[in-house]
Design a protein around this motif. Structure first.
Motif, mmCIF file in Angstrom:
data_model
loop_
_atom_site.group_PDB
_atom_site.id
_atom_site.type_symbol
_atom_site.label_atom_id
_atom_site.label_comp_id
_atom_site.label_asym_id
_atom_site.label_seq_id
_atom_site.Cartn_x
_atom_site.Cartn_y
_atom_site.Cartn_z
ATOM 1 N N LEU A 160 9.368 4.998 3.717
ATOM 2 C CA LEU A 160 7.927 4.962 3.947
ATOM 3 C C LEU A 160 7.312 6.136 3.204
ATOM 4 C CD1 LEU A 160 9.443 3.960 6.753
ATOM 5 C CD2 LEU A 160 7.083 3.694 7.434
ATOM 6 N N ARG A 161 6.369 5.835 2.319
ATOM 7 C CA ARG A 161 5.753 6.868 1.486
ATOM 8 C C ARG A 161 4.241 6.802 1.585
ATOM 9 N NH1 ARG A 161 8.920 5.830 -4.176
ATOM 10 N NH2 ARG A 161 10.985 6.302 -3.409
ATOM 11 N N ALA A 162 3.631 7.956 1.561
ATOM 12 C CA ALA A 162 2.174 8.019 1.445
ATOM 13 C C ALA A 162 1.859 8.098 -0.042
ATOM 14 C CB ALA A 162 1.636 9.246 2.164
ATOM 15 N N LYS A 163 0.894 7.287 -0.486
ATOM 16 C CA LYS A 163 0.492 7.288 -1.897
ATOM 17 C C LYS A 163 -1.020 7.247 -1.991
ATOM 18 C CE LYS A 163 4.448 4.820 -3.846
ATOM 19 N NZ LYS A 163 4.854 3.657 -4.638
ATOM 20 N N LEU A 164 -1.522 7.838 -3.058
ATOM 21 C CA LEU A 164 -2.947 7.794 -3.340
ATOM 22 C C LEU A 164 -3.205 6.634 -4.292
ATOM 23 C CD1 LEU A 164 -5.657 9.254 -2.918
ATOM 24 C CD2 LEU A 164 -5.134 10.596 -4.954
ATOM 25 N N VAL A 165 -3.988 5.646 -3.826
ATOM 26 C CA VAL A 165 -4.312 4.469 -4.627
ATOM 27 C C VAL A 165 -5.823 4.272 -4.569
ATOM 28 C CG1 VAL A 165 -3.989 1.980 -4.896
ATOM 29 C CG2 VAL A 165 -2.080 3.394 -4.144
ATOM 30 N N ALA A 166 -6.447 4.207 -5.722
ATOM 31 C CA ALA A 166 -7.903 4.012 -5.822
ATOM 32 C C ALA A 166 -8.667 5.038 -4.984
ATOM 33 C CB ALA A 166 -8.276 2.590 -5.410
ATOM 34 N N GLY A 167 -8.195 6.281 -5.007
ATOM 35 C CA GLY A 167 -8.891 7.344 -4.305
ATOM 36 C C GLY A 167 -8.657 7.418 -2.810
ATOM 37 N N ARG A 168 -7.781 6.559 -2.263
ATOM 38 C CA ARG A 168 -7.499 6.561 -0.820
ATOM 39 C C ARG A 168 -5.993 6.582 -0.591
ATOM 40 N NH1 ARG A 168 -11.241 2.312 2.205
ATOM 41 N NH2 ARG A 168 -10.711 3.742 3.880
ATOM 42 N N TYR A 169 -5.604 7.265 0.469
ATOM 43 C CA TYR A 169 -4.189 7.298 0.808
ATOM 44 C C TYR A 169 -3.804 6.066 1.617
ATOM 45 C CZ TYR A 169 -3.507 12.038 -0.846
ATOM 46 O OH TYR A 169 -3.391 13.145 -1.640
ATOM 47 N N GLY A 170 -2.596 5.583 1.365
ATOM 48 C CA GLY A 170 -2.049 4.460 2.111
ATOM 49 C C GLY A 170 -0.563 4.694 2.328
ATOM 50 N N VAL A 171 0.024 3.927 3.229
ATOM 51 C CA VAL A 171 1.457 4.031 3.494
ATOM 52 C C VAL A 171 2.127 2.802 2.904
ATOM 53 C CG1 VAL A 171 3.245 4.136 5.269
ATOM 54 C CG2 VAL A 171 1.086 5.345 5.607
ATOM 55 N N PHE A 172 3.165 3.023 2.140
ATOM 56 C CA PHE A 172 3.905 1.955 1.481
ATOM 57 C C PHE A 172 5.353 2.022 1.935
ATOM 58 C CE2 PHE A 172 0.222 2.912 -0.956
ATOM 59 C CZ PHE A 172 -0.220 1.693 -1.429
ATOM 60 N N ILE A 173 5.944 0.857 2.144
ATOM 61 C CA ILE A 173 7.329 0.811 2.627
ATOM 62 C C ILE A 173 8.171 -0.035 1.678
ATOM 63 C CG2 ILE A 173 6.826 -1.142 4.156
ATOM 64 C CD1 ILE A 173 8.979 0.017 6.066
ATOM 65 N N THR A 174 9.367 0.456 1.411
ATOM 66 C CA THR A 174 10.349 -0.335 0.669
ATOM 67 C C THR A 174 11.581 -0.469 1.558
ATOM 68 O OG1 THR A 174 11.236 1.640 -0.419
ATOM 69 C CG2 THR A 174 9.571 0.391 -1.623
ATOM 70 N N CYS A 175 12.254 -1.583 1.424
ATOM 71 C CA CYS A 175 13.430 -1.877 2.237
ATOM 72 C C CYS A 175 14.562 -2.258 1.293
ATOM 73 C CB CYS A 175 13.111 -3.022 3.202
ATOM 74 S SG CYS A 175 14.532 -3.575 4.152
ATOM 75 N N THR A 176 15.698 -1.592 1.435
ATOM 76 C CA THR A 176 16.865 -1.858 0.606
ATOM 77 C C THR A 176 18.043 -2.180 1.512
ATOM 78 O OG1 THR A 176 16.058 -0.203 -0.959
ATOM 79 C CG2 THR A 176 18.342 -0.928 -1.206
#
Length: 138
Positions: A100-116
């Motif tokens: 789970l990572r916080a990223k800045l996209v289009a000027g706003r932070y969001g949480v993104f998750i990857t599953c392996t």
């Protein structure tokens, strides 16, 4: 004050090597809240049908909500390419690695998750495996 009690867990080299073999850099010492630690004990005892009970008054017949406890949980702050520091959480549970990572996209932070998936599924398996989590489990 019971709210401030923590458990300190020190992993041995064998456990750290297993984590590294899965692509996870685990710290040798981790600190957990008392609630998390006791919840883990209860979940382990129920999963293994342990005869020795750490908490005597809670047994299989006691109704309570339980969750799958992650095998590994790593909280860190990582540096992004733009120089900002953001939180990142790595969880290993049920044979999967969740990032789970916080990223800045289009000027706003969001949480993104990857599953392996950590182990390959059987080649002759035609069905996709689904993972179900309860709200708040991760």
């Amino acid at each position: 004050n019971e709210e401030n009690h923590v458990f300190i867990v020190q992993y041995n080299n064998d456990v750290l090597e297993i984590a590294r073999s899965m692509g996870i850099e685990a710290r040798a010492i981790q600190i957990f809240s008392a609630e998390f630690a006791w919840g883990s004990v209860i979940a382990f005892e129920r999963k293994t049908n342990c005869n020795r009970k750490a908490i005597v008054k809670i047994d299989q017949s006691t109704p309570c909500e339980t969750w799958i406890v992650p095998d590994i949980r790593i909280d860190e702050v990582v540096l992004q390419t733009d120089g900002t520091k953001v939180p990142q959480l790595t969880i290993v549970a049920r044979g999967y690695k969740f990032l789970l990572r916080a990223k800045l996209v289009a000027g706003r932070y969001g949480v993104f998750i990857t599953c392996t998936q950590l182990q390959e599924m059987s080649l002759d398996s035609d069905s996709e495996e689904e993972i179900y989590f309860k709200p708040g489990e991760l």
